[in-house]
Design a protein around this motif. Structure first.
Motif, PDB file in Angstrom:
ATOM      1  N   PRO A 144       2.471   3.929  -1.327  1.00 49.34           N
ATOM      2  CA  PRO A 144       1.405   4.240  -0.360  1.00 49.34           C
ATOM      3  C   PRO A 144       1.178   5.754  -0.319  1.00 49.34           C
ATOM      4  O   PRO A 144       2.150   6.525  -0.408  1.00 49.34           O
ATOM      5  N   ASP A 145      -0.082   6.187  -0.193  1.00 51.15           N
ATOM      6  CA  ASP A 145      -0.368   7.621  -0.178  1.00 51.15           C
ATOM      7  C   ASP A 145      -0.228   8.143   1.257  1.00 51.15           C
ATOM      8  O   ASP A 145      -1.210   8.556   1.888  1.00 51.15           O
ATOM      9  N   VAL A 146       0.989   8.077   1.776  1.00 48.30           N
ATOM     10  CA  VAL A 146       1.285   8.574   3.124  1.00 48.30           C
ATOM     11  C   VAL A 146       2.394   9.612   3.023  1.00 48.30           C
ATOM     12  O   VAL A 146       3.102   9.675   2.013  1.00 48.30           O
TER      13      VAL A 146
ATOM     14  N   GLU B 239       6.428  -3.702  -0.003  1.00 46.98           N
ATOM     15  CA  GLU B 239       6.098  -4.919   0.750  1.00 46.98           C
ATOM     16  C   GLU B 239       6.044  -4.660   2.247  1.00 46.98           C
ATOM     17  O   GLU B 239       5.259  -5.267   2.971  1.00 46.98           O
ATOM     18  N   TRP B 240       6.866  -3.705   2.733  1.00 49.51           N
ATOM     19  CA  TRP B 240       6.839  -3.367   4.170  1.00 49.51           C
ATOM     20  C   TRP B 240       5.485  -2.770   4.540  1.00 49.51           C
ATOM     21  O   TRP B 240       4.865  -3.140   5.536  1.00 49.51           O
ATOM     22  N   TYR B 241       5.006  -1.881   3.658  1.00 51.01           N
ATOM     23  CA  TYR B 241       3.678  -1.294   3.923  1.00 51.01           C
ATOM     24  C   TYR B 241       2.580  -2.340   3.697  1.00 51.01           C
ATOM     25  O   TYR B 241       1.565  -2.340   4.378  1.00 51.01           O
ATOM     26  N   TRP B 242       2.797  -3.253   2.750  1.00 55.74           N
ATOM     27  CA  TRP B 242       1.807  -4.311   2.514  1.00 55.74           C
ATOM     28  C   TRP B 242       1.648  -5.160   3.784  1.00 55.74           C
ATOM     29  O   TRP B 242       0.541  -5.444   4.224  1.00 55.74           O
ATOM     30  N   ASP B 243       2.769  -5.478   4.403  1.00 50.48           N
ATOM     31  CA  ASP B 243       2.724  -6.256   5.668  1.00 50.48           C
ATOM     32  C   ASP B 243       1.967  -5.481   6.738  1.00 50.48           C
ATOM     33  O   ASP B 243       1.159  -6.037   7.483  1.00 50.48           O
TER      34      ASP B 243
END
Ligand code: BV8
Length: 248
Positions: free
Chosen positions: A157-159, A65-69
């Motif tokens: 996430p692909d990071v 959710e942090w990356y979604w934001d």
């Protein structure tokens, strides 16, 4: 803004240029940096929780959710003048490569091609179990964490997180560019994160003319041939004008 004659001549004659960028190049787009200033990301979010595999495994939903934001914010923001100058330089000079530590995709959004993403991209997700990458569905408004359609494991996430190796092909390609460029321009990098931070030193040791653009000094100051103290969104357009004698 005045530039030394050497800088202008080096850029006019350069056949092969590398723009190496960090979070600072996106700061004027409204994307917070990681380590400098009160709004920086790691002042408010612990990288151990949000940018490591162990953190993800402990709190997969919270990290997702942090990356979604962050992804949602990227949708509302745009590349700035620095991204646009870099894209224009790629149109003007044949061999211009972008090597970025950023995951925001703003170089591509500004029209850049030949972008090497050392730390991955938020345009992609991957399966936590089998590592298969898939394009992130930006139109999916749900914050729900999707599952891998092949094995049912959680997507992430692909990071590149701390302790994770960088994509080998990307890093190898970036190194090759460092060995072969006339001018290497390091923009908005704190020079704190390795192995990415090795690259400007590699370029300098290979005989490239090293320019740094940053409002703050970094460890690179003593190695760079030219330190341009300022914001990328102001320095890059001024540099373009000084070199090509036209406004972008
Ligand atoms: C690795 C996730 C091999 C994506 C990020 C012990 C064990 C394992 C590894 C290490 C270890 N000790 C050290 C390491 C290496 C470690 C590391 O470097 N740690 C640091 C803290 C010392 N690196 C790693 O773990 C890397 N992997 O080494 O694997 C390995 C594997 C296993 C075991 C051993 C070795 C992975 C590093 C990538 C981590 N991922 N983020 C995301 O969510 O974004 S880190 C994060 O830092 C981003 O990727 C970011 O791009 C990157 C670099 O930061 P900057 O871009 O420089 O941004 P920052 O905010 O720091 O600075 C901004 C700059 O801009 C400032 O200088 C500011 O002055 C300037 N600025 C501000 N405004 C402007 C501006 N400039 C111009 N214009 C403006 N307007």
């Amino acid at each position: 803004m005045k530039f030394e004659r050497t800088v202008i001549e080096k850029l006019r004659q350069a056949q092969r240029i590398v723009f190496f960028t960090g979070a600072g190049v996106s700061q004027e787009s409204g994307i917070p940096t990681f380590r400098d200033g009160p709004t920086s990301i790691w002042q408010h979010f612990d990288p151990e929780i949000y940018a490591s595999v162990t953190g993800f495994d402990k709190n997969p939903t919270e990290v997702w959710e942090w990356y979604w934001d962050r992804r949602q914010s990227f949708k509302t923001l745009n590349p700035n003048a620095a991204h646009n100058v870099i894209s224009a330089w790629q149109e003007k000079v044949q061999h211009v490569t972008v090597i970025t530590q950023n995951i925001d995709g703003f170089h591509q959004k500004a029209g850049s091609h030949s972008v090497i993403e050392l730390h991955g991209s938020l345009a992609m997700d991957k399966c936590r179990a089998n590592g298969h990458s898939i394009v992130h569905d930006v139109n999916n408004s749900s914050k729900l964490q999707p599952m891998c359609i092949e094995c049912g494991s959680l997507l992430r996430p692909d990071v590149v997180w701390f302790g994770e190796t960088l994509p080998i092909a990307a890093y190898d390609q970036a190194e090759i560019m460092c060995f072969n460029c006339d001018v290497f321009i390091c923009i908005g990098c704190s020079m704190d994160i390795y192995p990415a931070a090795n690259l400007p030193y590699t370029a300098s040791a290979s005989g490239s003319y090293l320019i740094q653009v940053n409002p703050n000094p970094t460890d690179l100051n003593e190695v760079a041939n030219c330190n341009l103290l300022g914001n990328a969104g102001e320095v890059l357009p001024a540099l373009w004008q000084a070199v090509w004698e036209v406004d972008l």
